[in-house]
Design a protein around this motif. Structure first.
Motif: not given
Length: 371
Positions: A271-297
């Motif tokens: 449904l969502f591509g089955g891709a590894d989301l961690d790398r993408f999420w790191r880009s998002i959290r760095d972009q919004v200035g929240a490097p401490h946030l993990q995807l499981r949060d």
């Protein structure tokens, strides 16, 4: 008696004896002159005392040589875990962790010879490089390994040496995204929607459902079900708590269905591509200035938002499949309607923070099967 066997290249001390059952033995004690006559006689006297007491030193040595090491139990251990129905994610985690055991002093040790002291040395060394939470996982895996070794008869002293190992208790994170951070995350995701549509959809789904990362990342089309009331759920037969609660159903609120409806049909079945989301999420959290946030949060954010809207702990626990209390199990049937209200109400709040308040229905109904 003591014998000196002379060959072309070496001379070897051997002890001839008979067991109480009449079996003849002639084990080697060492080579001459490395083992002198006096030392050979002393070794022979010690062994004869054991033989007189009814023991069979030669057979004991042979059994010790043939006894499996910790590393040698790998295949049998993982086969047992699969037969017992352990989840795919648990097996993958243990597989990734196993080499650190197999290549160490602990892995080379015979299962029957592993002591508390050896384990404490191993955990102390690993504590220099591993986090407390990882050490706790290793402790659980090794405890399970030695528990099975006792059951298989590979270890016969009746003692699980891991039971005496103390590891530092981890300090669990309490991170979740604030409303301001959620707004920034929504803006960042909107900017990526054109380029990474399935990854963006997966992150939205994580925040709006409270599901675990792998439950969304690996969700497949055939897991999508249409309920009689018109709602859509993901049915998960394999998940973290499957052995306790059986199949798990993740309700997909309207914003998630709307996002899915705007995606092209998945060619790979995910449904969502089955891709590894961690790398993408790191880009998002760095972009919004929240490097401490993990995807499981995202899961913690969902739970925090649900509680802030007045839903009870039992209601939130039911949605998140934290059903390890007798009360939640006993009254699970009462929560069907409440679960819908928790998911939909919380998703509405989080969707507003993410800038999705205008999305209320899917553009096209996602492929699903009726239940």
């Amino acid at each position: 008696g003591l014998e000196l066997h002379v060959g072309r290249e070496r001379r070897t001390w051997k002890l001839y004896y008979r067991t109480r059952q009449g079996v003849q033995r002639r084990p080697a004690l060492g080579s001459y002159p490395a083992l002198s006559l006096d030392r050979a006689r002393a070794a022979a006297r010690e062994l004869l005392e054991q033989i007189a007491a009814g023991r069979d030193p030669s057979a004991e040595w042979q059994q010790a040589r043939e006894a499996p090491t910790v590393a040698a139990l790998e295949q049998r251990f993982f086969d047992a875990l699969r037969l017992e129905g352990r989840s795919v994610s648990t097996l993958e985690t243990y597989r990734a962790m196993w080499p650190r055991i197999a290549r160490s002093e602990l892995g080379r040790a015979r299962v029957a010879d592993v002591t508390l002291a050896l384990l404490e040395r191993w955990f102390a060394a690993q504590g220099e490089v591993l986090a407390p939470a990882t050490l706790l996982t290793y402790r659980g895996m090794l405890a399970g390994l030695f528990r099975r070794a006792l059951r298989w008869g590979v270890r016969t002293d009746g003692v699980n040496p891991v039971s005496g190992v103390a590891v530092p208790r981890p300090t669990y994170r309490r991170a979740y995204a604030s409303p301001e951070q959620m707004q920034a995350i929504g803006e960042a995701l909107a900017g990526w929607a054109r380029y990474k549509p399935r990854q963006v959809a997966a992150v939205y789904a994580l925040f709006l459902t409270g599901a675990r990362v792998n439950e969304i990342g690996r969700a497949r089309v055939e897991q999508l079900e249409l309920r009689p009331d018109g709602s859509h759920v993901l049915r998960l037969d394999e998940h973290k708590t499957a052995r306790k609660i059986g199949a798990k159903y993740i309700r997909l609120p309207a914003p998630v269905l709307a996002i899915l409806g705007r995606l092209p049909p998945p060619a790979d079945g995910y449904l969502f591509g089955g891709a590894d989301l961690d790398r993408f999420w790191r880009s998002i959290r760095d972009q919004v200035g929240a490097p401490h946030l993990q995807l499981r949060d995202a899961r913690r954010t969902f739970a925090t938002a649900a509680r802030s809207r007045g839903f009870t702990l039992d209601q939130v626990a039911h949605v998140l499949a934290h059903t390890d209390t007798a009360t939640t199990r006993r009254y699970a049937w009462l929560f069907d309607d409440a679960s819908a209200r928790v998911t939909d109400g919380t998703a509405a709040q989080l969707a507003a923070w993410l800038g999705l308040e205008d999305i209320t229905a899917p553009a096209a109904s996602p492929t699903s099967r009726e239940t």
